[in-house]
Structures are given as structure tokens and as C-alpha cells.
Motif scaffolding. Structure first.
Motif, PDB file in Angstrom:
ATOM      1  N   ALA A  63       0.811  -1.222   0.000  1.00 53.62           N
ATOM      2  CA  ALA A  63       0.000   0.000   0.000  1.00 53.62           C
ATOM      3  C   ALA A  63       0.846   1.275   0.000  1.00 53.62           C
ATOM      4  CB  ALA A  63      -0.931  -0.013   1.211  1.00 53.62           C
ATOM      5  N   ILE A  64       2.066   1.197   0.536  1.00 51.52           N
ATOM      6  CA  ILE A  64       2.877   2.426   0.579  1.00 51.52           C
ATOM      7  C   ILE A  64       4.108   2.345  -0.311  1.00 51.52           C
ATOM      8  CG2 ILE A  64       2.155   3.196   2.896  1.00 51.52           C
ATOM      9  CD1 ILE A  64       4.772   1.819   3.920  1.00 51.52           C
ATOM     10  N   ALA A  65       4.258   1.237  -1.054  1.00 51.38           N
ATOM     11  CA  ALA A  65       5.440   1.120  -1.912  1.00 51.38           C
ATOM     12  C   ALA A  65       5.251   1.986  -3.151  1.00 51.38           C
ATOM     13  CB  ALA A  65       5.651  -0.335  -2.306  1.00 51.38           C
ATOM     14  N   PRO A  66       6.147   2.960  -3.414  1.00 53.90           N
ATOM     15  CA  PRO A  66       5.969   3.850  -4.576  1.00 53.90           C
ATOM     16  C   PRO A  66       5.936   3.073  -5.888  1.00 53.90           C
ATOM     17  CG  PRO A  66       7.788   4.597  -3.141  1.00 53.90           C
ATOM     18  CD  PRO A  66       7.345   3.258  -2.638  1.00 53.90           C
ATOM     19  N   ALA A  67       6.696   1.971  -5.982  1.00 54.49           N
ATOM     20  CA  ALA A  67       6.779   1.246  -7.259  1.00 54.49           C
ATOM     21  C   ALA A  67       5.496   0.467  -7.554  1.00 54.49           C
ATOM     22  CB  ALA A  67       7.968   0.289  -7.221  1.00 54.49           C
ATOM     23  N   PHE A  68       4.662   0.245  -6.554  1.00 51.87           N
ATOM     24  CA  PHE A  68       3.486  -0.607  -6.765  1.00 51.87           C
ATOM     25  C   PHE A  68       2.586  -0.028  -7.853  1.00 51.87           C
ATOM     26  CE2 PHE A  68      -0.801  -2.164  -5.957  1.00 51.87           C
ATOM     27  CZ  PHE A  68      -0.569  -3.535  -5.844  1.00 51.87           C
ATOM     28  N   GLN A  69       2.354   1.292  -7.798  1.00 54.67           N
ATOM     29  CA  GLN A  69       1.450   1.921  -8.753  1.00 54.67           C
ATOM     30  C   GLN A  69       1.964   1.764 -10.187  1.00 54.67           C
ATOM     31  OE1 GLN A  69      -1.434   2.637  -7.822  1.00 54.67           O
ATOM     32  NE2 GLN A  69      -2.175   3.455  -9.769  1.00 54.67           N
TER      33      GLN A  69
END
Ligand code: FES
Length: 682
Positions: free
Chosen positions: A628-634
Motif C-alpha cells: 500500500a505504501i510502496a511507490p513502485a506498486f502503482q
């Protein structure tokens, strides 16, 4: 020089020793530490101690075993054989005495720590080592001249006869004690619970006389959408009944975050949801006991695996903190509680409940259970394990390191949010093929082997009808549409004109593909709509992005193998999953299915207290990744929207499937005609 004592050799353990003539075989086994069962303590009434003596020459062991190596059958064995029957060649080891050199085989069913064969070769065997065991004891009767309590004399008997020290019992057990001891005429069977923590043993139940009807446990996988439970024999590990039902919390929100929001916006909402899920768990336990035809009071243990939000709601803890960073759990430790505290009404009132540890605020006891079942920490090659559900649990690891995350896929893979979606039941389409030339589909429904274009399909399917598409069916339908050029890489369904198929019908500003039209027979029109494709795309992007995030952390571009778990994961075809880009590219033969791995983990923890200790240790060594807070996830999520993927190569997939290079994008908002058809590869 006197002859040495006879040599007794046990197989399969190979343990051996010399014992005086007249020693019972069970005593020899005990002294050598041979794994040989007994509930009655050698009284010749439980039959758990059966062995098979072997006669003749054994050059490997250097012995010759004569027909007189053991004492002849005695009256106890003869009586047992006439009432219950002893299998050919078997002896009761507590009755047979050593007379000469002998080789004794201990059959699997007579071993205390017997191994339960698991179906798949790549998983380790399950060892029976449950917390609760039965011990038959004879208790001294009360004596006015030597006053002591019944419980104290029972405890002393259990200590002297079974080595159970420091027995404890709660008030409800104490209040039943005197009646049972007298009913059994001071001969009783105690169900004693001793777990892996070294806590004092507990008396869970007392049966008058010798109790021969076994003990049972429930292994429960509490999912966001479904609750599955296995009623398991605590002696053999055999599953006696299995059942599942929908999680009644669905009415408060389909996914986890909507349930947390419900709590935030409705004071008392957490209590409502707690009551709903506890009622369902209790009902499920009663149903399983009924199905198996056993007394529910014989269910003395349960294990529970679930995601963190379910964990808190089942325990009656407000899950609000799990809805916002830093996603703090009230406790991540494994819990051992009275099952009655969670409202299990039908089972033994003193039954114990073990809840596996959570890994992190978003990665729950269900992921721990998957880790327990699949043991990534023991894998030499890098394995990606995906437990597909409303919330996907993802583990990546090998012997050097294990990473875990969870990804919010939503309920689309379970057939929800799909226009013709339904749960996996007879009549649901589960397999689909589409001819790439004619664009005509054929399919199979659950409960029937024939394909829809086989002769005799129509009359045979009439009983259930063709009712909808289940989760694995929608994956196959979409992948086949992509392979047949009915849908492009962006997920757009083409028009009849673009695809050359009259099955592509207008549906608002988009198009839908007709899989089956049963309207003439009063059945439904089953289509795959653009909305269905979008729902699956969102779900699969979340799955793939979670896996990529773990691969980034591990510093790899590829994994060696993929394990698909979950009730739905068990039915997904690897090829179709990869065409849609649900999983990273690997050779198709390296994609395997683990069935309900979380449920299996719950069953392992139920049957083996050493596994509880092991997973508690392993969880502390798993690295948690917060999606939920990992920048790369999006970024990974967006790139994974394409089918199979916007940028990641799929060379292994390309070896078996050539995807047509079509595009139906007109530059407008929908696929409403005018698209162009591009060259087809392969
Ligand atoms: S130990 Fe029970 S019958 Fe032998």
C-alpha cells in the motif's frame, strides 16, 4: 557361559536391543524409544499397539527368527480377535512376550508420529503430533484414611502411568469430574492437551472407561469471501468432512477495506461483523460434525488462519488501525485461546483454538499458513507462491530468504463483479476454448466431462442447465478471447465488424462476446462484457504488481517456478493465467497448483505442534513488503494492465502461444467500431 538375552529388532526404525525372556514387546519398544502407540497403557484393550513379527532368516540383521520367538497367543489377544478381529499376522505388543531373537515391524497405523501422505510430491509429509492425546488410566478410589481429592488422584495416576506432570483443569471440567470417575468405575480415558509452548498440560475432557471414538479438530480457513473448514481426525490426520460457506460479512462490504470503512462509519459495526462471522463459524462446526456423524463434543481443537482484518474481527478487535498506515496489528503473535471465547457453541466447551501468527499488518495468518504448507524456505530454486483470493497472499523465496506481501485483488477471481459470474457449482462454465479462425467457442461445465459441442451435451446438461461462469472459467474465456483476436492487448473487445464474429454484440458503448445463448430454452444469455474484462484486469494487475514488488526487493527479473494456491488457484490453467499476465513468465511446466494451501497450513498446525513452533520461528524471519505504501506498486500496477503486460517480456509464453497483434482502439472511449486489424503473427 550363559546365553545372551534375545535380540529384538524393530523395523522400520532399525532400533535394536537385548531383553530378558518374558519381556512384553511393548516394553522393549518403550525402552528403545520406538514410536509405538498405546492408549490403554498395555492393558490389552485399546489395540493401538499392534505389531507384525517376521519369521525366518534375516542376514541383514544377522538373526534367524523361529516360530517360537514370541509367546503364543494369549486369551487377551484371542478375545480381542473374536470381538474386533486382528489382521492376519498381527500381535498386540503389550501381550506378546519375547522368547527368542525376533524382528518386529511397526505398521504405520501403530506409530504415534505417523506420517500422513500428502498428495503432491513436492510438499513434505505431515507428521501426526497433535496437542491433544487420549490416555486411559486406572485411578485410586478415595480412602477416608488417606484423604485426597479425586482430581489429585487422577493427576497422580496420569503422572505415574503416562508421565503427565502438573495437570490443570478448568472449573467446568472439575465440576464434571466426580460423575465420570464413578461412572467409569475409576477407569477413565483422559483427553490431555499439551502444546508446543511448555505450558502446563490441561485436562480437556474425561470419558468413562476406554474411549475408542477418537478426537477431532477443525482446520479453518477464514477468507474474506468464503470460509472453509476441514474436520480432521486427530489420531490419523484423515479429513472426515469438509465444507465451506460464504462469509456473512459480505453484506457489510465485499473487500477488506470496505469492511474497515463500515466499522469507521458505523459505531458498533465491528461488533455486528464479529457476531456474524462467529455465528457462521459455529454453524459450520455443527454442520461438519453432522456430516461426519460424530459427537460434536469430540471436537477438542481448532486452528484458524485468516487475513489481519478477519483476524481482528473474529477476535472482536476493532480493525480500524489496519485501514491506515502504519497498519498496526493489536498482536501479530500466534494465539492459543479457549474456542468458546470465539463463540464456538456446538463443539467441546473446553476445546482449544490456535490462531497462526500474522506476518504483518497486511499479511496475515493465512500467508503464514501458506508458508507452512509450501515451505518456500526449504526450496533450492526461487519460488513464487500466489494464494489467489479476494486478497492475494504472495510469497517469494528460497533457502536464503523469504519475502511476503498481500495484494488487494478484489473478489473478481471468485466470480463476483462478473456479469455472468457465479460460484463454482454444477452448471457453471469452467473451461473454454475459442477457435481462432471461426471465433466459435466450446466449453465445459462443472459436473460434466463432455464439451458443449460433443454429441449428447444438450440432453445431459439439461439437469443443471448452463447457468454462468465461475472464476476459472472467466480466466479461460478472457485468455481464449485474447488468443483468438476477439480482445486486444489493452483488453478492448472488438465489434463484430472488427473481429469477424457475430458473437461480438454491442453492449452500450462497448462490446460483449456471447459465450452461450440459452434463452430459447429459458436459460440465460452468458456473455463476457467489457466491464468483466476491466474487473479481471484490475485484479490481475494487483496480483502481478505484488509479485513484481517482491522480485524488485529480491533483485531478480525472473523466478524459477510459480505455485498457484487457493481454492480458485487450484483450477486455473497455467497457460491461460500467463496469457492474461496474472503471473510472471516461467516455463509452463514450472507452474504448479497447491490447492487450498492456507487450509492445508491450518491442517498441518492442527495435527503437529512442532509445525506450530516452526511457523512461529519462520514468520519472524520473513521480510514483509507493504504494497500500500510502496511507490513502485502503482507503476507496476499500471504496466500490468495490458494483456499480458505492457513492457515485461514473456519469452516462455511465446514458445507455446502466439498472441495476435490486434488493436480495437478507435481513439474514442469505447470499442465502437472502426478499429483496424493488424498483422497476425504465427
Ligand atoms: S497397549 Fe492397548 S492393547 Fe496393547
Amino acid at each position: 557361559m550363559t546365553d545372551p538375552d534375545p535380540l529384538v529388532i524393530f523395523t522400520p526404525s532399525g532400533k535394536r536391543g537385548r531383553f530378558p525372556v518374558g519381556t512384553p514387546v511393548l516394553t522393549a519398544a518403550r525402552q528403545l524409544g520406538v514410536d509405538l502407540d498405546s492408549v490403554c497403557g498395555g492393558r490389552g484393550i485399546c489395540s493401538k499397539c499392534q505389531v507384525t513379527p517376521a519369521y525366518g532368516d534375516f542376514p541383514k540383521h544377522g538373526v534367524h527368527v523361529t516360530d517360537t520367538a514370541l509367546s503364543p497367543w494369549n486369551s487377551v489377544e484371542a478375545r480381542y480377535d473374536s470381538t474386533r478381529g486382528l489382521p492376519e499376522g498381527r500381535r498386540l505388543s503389550c501381550q506378546a512376550q519375547v522368547q527368542g531373537d525376533v524382528v518386529i515391524d511397526v505398521p504405520a497405523e501403530s506409530q504415534v508420529h505417523r506420517q500422513v501422505i500428502r498428495k503432491r510430491a513436492e510438499t513434505r509429509a505431515l507428521t501426526m503430533n497433535p496437542a491433544t492425546r487420549l490416555h486411559f488410566v486406572e485411578v485410586a478410589e478415595p480412602d477416608m484414611h488417606d484423604p485426597s481429592g479425586d482430581f489429585e488422584r487422577l493427576s497422580a495416576a496420569l503422572e505415574a502411568q503416562w508421565g503427565v506432570t502438573g495437570l490443570t483443569a478448568d472449573l467446568s471440567m472439575l465440576s464434571a469430574l466426580q460423575g465420570v470417575l464413578r461412572k467409569g468405575n475409576w477407569r477413565v480415558t483422559a483427553a490431555v492437551y499439551r502444546d508446543h509452548t511448555g505450558a502446563a498440560p490441561r485436562l480437556l475432557h474425561l470419558f468413562p472407561g476406554l474411549h475408542e471414538d477418537g478426537l477431532y479438530g477443525l482446520a479453518i480457513d477464514l477468507g474474506s469471501t468464503t470460509i472453509a473448514a476441514h474436520l480432521t481426525d486427530l489420531e490419523t490426520g484423515e479429513v472426515r468432512a469438509a465444507s465451506g460457506l460464504m462469509n456473512p460479512q459480505i453484506r457489510f462490504g465485499e473487500d477488506l477495506m470496505s469492511r474497515v470503512s463500515y466499522v469507521m462509519m458505523n459505531p458498533g459495526g465491528d461488533t455486528e461483523m464479529t457476531n456474524a462471522v462467529r455465528g457462521a463459524l459455529s454453524d459450520l462446526a455443527a454442520e461438519l460434525a453432522r456430516d461426519a456423524g460424530i459427537d460434536p463434543a469430540l471436537i477438542v481443537e481448532a486452528t484458524l488462519v485468516c487475513n489481519p482484518v478477519m483476524h481482528h474481527l473474529a477476535l472482536g478487535i476493532d480493525p480500524t488501525e489496519l485501514g491506515q498506515a502504519p497498519f498496526a496489528l493489536t498482536t501479530s503473535s500466534a494465539l492459543s485461546l479457549p474456542a468458546a471465547e470465539l463463540g464456538f457453541a456446538a463443539i467441546n466447551p473446553r476445546a482449544r483454538l490456535y490462531i497462526l501468527p500474522c506476518i504483518a499488518g497486511h499479511v496475515g495468518a493465512d500467508a503464514a499458513a501458506v508458508a507452512l504448507s509450501e515451505a518456500p524456505e526449504k526450496s533450492e530454486d526461487l519460488v513464487l507462491i500466489i494464494d489467489v483470493g479476494t486478497n492475494a497472499e504472495i510469497l517469494l523465496g528460497n533457502t536464503s530468504r523469504v519475502l511476503a506481501c498481500s495484494s488487494p485483488t478484489g473478489p473478481a477471481f471468485e466470480g463476483a463483479q462478473i456479469s455472468s459470474g457465479q460460484r463454482a457449482a454444477p452448471g457453471a462454465i469452467e473451461k473454454v476454448e475459442i477457435d481462432p479462425v471461426t471465433k466459435e467457442p466450446r466449453f465445459r461445465v462443472i459436473g460434466m466431462k463432455r464439451w458443449s459441442d460433443d454429441p449428447g451435451f444438450a440432453p445431459r446438461v439439461a439437469a443443471t442447465g448452463v447457468t454462468g461462469i465461475c472464476g476459472s472459467g472467466i480466466i479461460e474465456a478472457l485468455a481464449e478471447m485474447r488468443m483468438a483476436g476477439i480482445m486486444d492487448a489493452s483488453g478492448l473487445i472488438g465489434s463484430a465488424e472488427q473481429t469477424g464474429s457475430a458473437r461480438c454484440i454491442p453492449d452500450g458503448r462497448t462490446h460483449a462476446y456471447v459465450l452461450h445463448d440459452g434463452r430459447a430454452e429459458g436459460g440465460p444469455l452468458i456473455t463476457v462484457t467489457q466491464g468483466d474484462v476491466r474487473a479481471i484486469q484490475l485484479a490481475k494487475s494487483a496480483l502481478y504488481a505484488g509479485a513484481r514488488l517482491l522480485m524488485d526487493e529480491m533483485g531478480v527479473e525472473r523466478v524459477d517456478r510459480v505455485v498457484l494456491a487457493g481454492a480458485f488457484g487450484a483450477h486455473i490453467s497455467a497457460k491461460h493465467a500467463m496469457v492474461l499476465g496474472m503471473i510472471p513468465d516461467v516455463p509452463l511446466a514450472r507452474v504448479t497448483s497447491a490447492g487450498n494451501a492456507a487450509g492445508t497450513g491450518a491442517r498441518i498446525a492442527l495435527c503437529d505442534i512442532a509445525a506450530r513452533a516452526a511457523i512461529e520461528g519462520n514468520v519472524a524471519r520473513i521480510t514483509k513488503i507493504e504494497t500500500a505504501i510502496a511507490p513502485a506498486f502503482q507503476a507496476h500496477f499500471v504496466a500490468a494492465n495490458a494483456l499480458p503486460h505492457a513492457s515485461d517480456p514473456f519469452p516462455e509464453l511465446a514458445k507455446v502461444v502466439q498472441l495476435p497483434d490486434v488493436s480495437f482502439n478507435t481513439g474514442g472511449s469505447g470499442a465502437d467500431g472502426g478499429g483496424r486489424r493488424r498483422r497476425r503473427r504465427g
